[in-house]
Scaffold this active site. Sequence first.
Site, short mmCIF file in Angstrom:
data_model
loop_
_atom_site.label_atom_id
_atom_site.label_comp_id
_atom_site.label_asym_id
_atom_site.label_seq_id
_atom_site.Cartn_x
_atom_site.Cartn_y
_atom_site.Cartn_z
N SER A 9 62.49 48.06 16.22
CA SER A 9 61.91 48.17 14.88
C SER A 9 62.01 46.84 14.15
CB SER A 9 62.65 49.23 14.06
OG SER A 9 62.27 49.11 12.70
N HIS A 34 57.94 48.56 17.03
CA HIS A 34 57.86 49.69 16.10
C HIS A 34 57.79 49.12 14.69
CE1 HIS A 34 58.62 53.89 14.90
NE2 HIS A 34 59.42 53.41 13.96
N ASP A 36 57.77 49.91 10.80
CA ASP A 36 58.13 50.94 9.82
C ASP A 36 57.49 50.65 8.47
OD1 ASP A 36 61.25 51.15 11.42
OD2 ASP A 36 59.89 52.83 11.12
N MET A 38 56.84 51.70 4.69
CA MET A 38 57.52 52.54 3.69
C MET A 38 56.91 52.31 2.30
SD MET A 38 61.44 51.93 4.85
CE MET A 38 62.00 52.41 6.48
N HIS A 67 54.78 53.49 12.26
CA HIS A 67 55.42 54.71 11.72
C HIS A 67 55.18 54.74 10.22
CE1 HIS A 67 59.62 56.74 10.92
NE2 HIS A 67 58.63 57.53 10.59
N MET A 69 55.78 56.05 6.81
CA MET A 69 56.67 56.84 5.95
C MET A 69 56.07 56.78 4.55
SD MET A 69 60.23 55.59 7.67
CE MET A 69 59.45 54.19 8.47
N MET A 138 63.19 62.03 13.96
CA MET A 138 64.02 61.07 13.23
C MET A 138 65.49 61.42 13.43
SD MET A 138 62.13 58.77 11.98
CE MET A 138 63.42 57.95 11.05
N PHE A 144 66.14 53.40 5.61
CA PHE A 144 66.90 52.16 5.83
C PHE A 144 67.37 52.07 7.28
CE2 PHE A 144 67.04 50.85 1.46
CZ PHE A 144 66.91 52.04 0.76
N GLY A 146 70.21 50.73 10.09
CA GLY A 146 71.68 50.62 10.09
C GLY A 146 72.42 51.89 9.67
N ASP A 176 64.41 57.67 16.44
CA ASP A 176 64.38 56.50 15.54
C ASP A 176 65.47 56.64 14.48
OD1 ASP A 176 61.78 55.29 13.23
OD2 ASP A 176 63.79 54.54 13.70
N GLY A 177 66.45 55.69 14.59
CA GLY A 177 67.50 55.67 13.56
C GLY A 177 68.87 55.82 14.17
N GLY A 178 69.66 54.76 14.07
CA GLY A 178 71.04 54.82 14.59
C GLY A 178 71.11 54.83 16.10
N GLY A 198 66.54 49.34 15.91
CA GLY A 198 66.38 48.18 15.03
C GLY A 198 67.65 47.36 15.06
C1 DX5 Z 1 63.78 54.64 9.09
C2 DX5 Z 1 63.56 53.48 10.00
C3 DX5 Z 1 64.86 53.08 10.71
C4 DX5 Z 1 64.66 51.91 11.65
C5 DX5 Z 1 65.68 51.84 12.75
O1 DX5 Z 1 64.87 54.49 8.31
O2 DX5 Z 1 62.61 53.91 10.94
O3 DX5 Z 1 65.31 54.20 11.38
O4 DX5 Z 1 63.45 52.05 12.31
O5 DX5 Z 1 66.93 51.88 12.22
P1 DX5 Z 1 68.22 51.33 13.02
O6 DX5 Z 1 68.49 49.98 12.44
O7 DX5 Z 1 69.30 52.32 12.73
O8 DX5 Z 1 67.88 51.26 14.49
ZN ZN Z 2 60.44 54.22 12.35
#
Ligand code: DX5
Ligand code: ZN
Length: 216
Positions: A9, A34, A36, A38, A67, A69, A138, A144, A146, A176-178, A198
Site C-alpha cells: 500500500s 495498492h 488507498d 480516502m 481501494h 474508501m 478489511m 490509517f 500501522g 488489508d490492514g495490520g 503497507g
Molecule cells: C486502510 C488502509 C490501510 C493500509 C495498510 O486503513 O487500507 O489498511 O492499506 O495498512 P498497514 O500499514 O497496516 O499495512
Molecule cells: Zn486498502
Amino acid sequence: MNPPIVAPSLLAANHGHFAAGIQAIEAANLSWVHLDIMDGHFVPNISFGPQLVADLRPQTQLYFDVHLMLTHPDRFIGAFAKAGAQRLTVHIEAEHDMKQTLAAIKAQGMSAGIALNPDCNPERVLPYLEDVDLVLCMTVFPGFGGQAFIPSVLKSLEYLKAERQRRQLQFRLEVDGGINVTTGLQCRDAGADTLVAGTAFFKAPDRQQFVRSLTA
Ligand code: DX5
Ligand code: ZN
C-alpha cells in the site's frame, strides 16, 4: 486456487516521494501496488486522488489495485478509469447502488472488487460474488496504516473461502490492514491469496525476504 500476491500500500510510503515508493515495490519484484483513496468522510483520513494516480501511471507498469474508501465511490469511476486504474474496489458500507457501481466499473474496462469492514457480516456480500473477481476483507477499520490486525476477520475469510468453493467461483480474497508475516500467514491459512501490506512492507529490512515469507 489463485497464486498468492503481495500488494504494497502506497499509503505507507513517503507522500512527498511517491516515485520512490513505486520503485521500492518494483525492486521487490512485485507486480501490484495498492492505492488507498480516502475522502475524510467514509474514513477519518484523507489520502490522495485521481490526479496522483494519473501522474504515477506513466512511471510504472505495476497493476493499480485501487481501494476506494469513499462515501460515494460511483461518482469517481470515470476519473479513476481515465487515470489508469486497473481495478476499483468499493465498500459495501458506502452510499451507492452496489450492482450499478460494479457494472459501471466493468463498463469502463476495469476489474471490480467489493470490500467489507471488520464488523460487517460477510453474508452481506453474497449477492455480489458473481459480479466481482476480488473480495477485500478489511483486517482493520480503514483510515490509517500501522493499526493492529483484527483476528476475528479470519472467520469471514473462512466463510468466504467456503462460499467460493461451494459456488465454484474464482474471486481473489484480499486482506488489508495490520498485515505482517505472522498475520499474513494466518490470513493465507484462512483463505486469503492477496495480501495488502503497507507499514510492514516499507519498514521491512529485507523486502524480498518479507514477500517470500508470505508467498512460499
Ligand atoms: C486502510 C488502509 C490501510 C493500509 C495498510 O486503513 O487500507 O489498511 O492499506 O495498512 P498497514 O500499514 O497496516 O499495512
Ligand atoms: Zn486498502
